[in-house]
Structures are given as C-alpha cells and as structure tokens.
Scaffold this motif. Structure first.
Motif: not given
Length: 186
Positions: A35-41, A134-140
């Motif tokens: 919710i926080l990292l994928h959707q809101l931010l 390596g499919i995603h990072h917290v913040r690329g």
C-alpha cells in the motif's frame, strides 16, 4: 526429589501465539509495503526492475499503460498472498485461542510475534526480490542500494524489537486450565 521450575517467559510459552503472530506480521508487513511503497508513493511495483533483473523476466515499463497494467496484476498477486497470510494467521489464532481472546489481543507476546513476522517479511522479500532476483528495488535509481539496505536494516530492527517486546510481556497460555474463572480472566 528434584523439581524443575519452568520459566514462563514468552520465549518458552506460549508457542500457541508464535505461528499466528508471525503469519499476521508477514501479511500486515506485506500490506504496508504494497500500500505505501507500491500504491501511495509509487516507488516500485512487483516487476519495475525486470529490465535488469537476474532471472530474465520480461520488462514491463511501469510508465506505459500496458506495463502498468501488468505490474498492477502482479501487485494484486502480491496483495492476495498478503491477504491469505493474514487470514491464515487469524484462523490459526482463532483455532488455538479458545478462551480469553481479549487478553490475547492485548498481549505483548502476540504483538511481539507480529513485529517479528513483519521483520521476517522485510528480510525475506528484501533479500529475495531486491537482491537475489532483482525484480524490483525499494526505490530505483542512483541510490537504490541504500534504500534496499535500509529496508533490510528496518526488517532486522523489527525482528529484534518484536523479540524484546514479546519477552517483556507476561506469558499467557489460553489452553491452560484456569485461564478463565467465572467468566473473567485469571
């Protein structure tokens, strides 16, 4: 005749709260991430780094409509797994706790295990998805390694804090005889 005094601290009893607490923590921690990292931010989605992953998953550019659609589907799969973890945790907790449910929900032991579960989610997801696959990072971007490290450190702190919180609580085994007397908790 020697007698043994059993330590009633949270690390030995009740084991009945460990599994449901960890399952709830994994699911709730996943929801915070999603919710926080994928959707809101909108820092990442499940497949935002597959253009340079380690397993050869097709890249779906999250800035294109079709890429965002595919990332949204995989975010939905991720949320489904989180939802199933929460439902499983609630089901196991309900099955194991037959009396004194209000006392269990207020238990530091249960919430300690929930924090441990959230921390374990961060550690496993951070190591597997961010580092190994390596499919995603917290913040690329240029500083993505530091965001990924911070995610792992936060997970380790959650595990440590959860273990400390659980140890500070009074052990309560809802299956123990005498846990409830005359409708009140012992």
């Amino acid at each position: 005749m020697a007698t043994t005094v059993r330590d009633t601290r949270s690390d030995t009893a009740p084991a009945s709260l460990r599994l449901p607490g960890i399952l709830l923590g994994v699911g709730l921690g996943g929801f915070v991430d999603g919710i926080l990292l994928h959707q809101l931010l909108q820092w990442h989605h499940m497949l935002t780094s597959t253009d340079h992953d380690r397993i050869g998953v097709k890249y779906y550019d999250p800035k294109s409509v079709s890429g965002l659609e595919m990332n949204t589907v995989w975010d939905g799969v991720f949320h489904t797994v989180c939802w199933l973890a929460v439902l499983s945790g609630l089901a196991v907790l309900y099955a194991r706790v037959t009396t004194g449910r209000r006392r269990v929900w207020a238990s530091r032991v249960l919430w300690g295990w929930v924090l441990v579960g959230w921390g374990l989610f961060n550690l496993v997801e951070g190591l597997l998805d961010h580092q190994v696959l390596g499919i995603h990072h917290v913040r690329g971007g240029a500083h993505q390694v530091w965001w990924d490290v911070a995610f792992l450190v936060f997970g380790a702190l959650l595990v440590a804090g959860g273990l400390l919180l659980g140890r500070s609580g009074r052990s309560y085994d809802p299956a123990a005889p005498g846990a409830v007397r005359a409708g009140r908790l012992a």
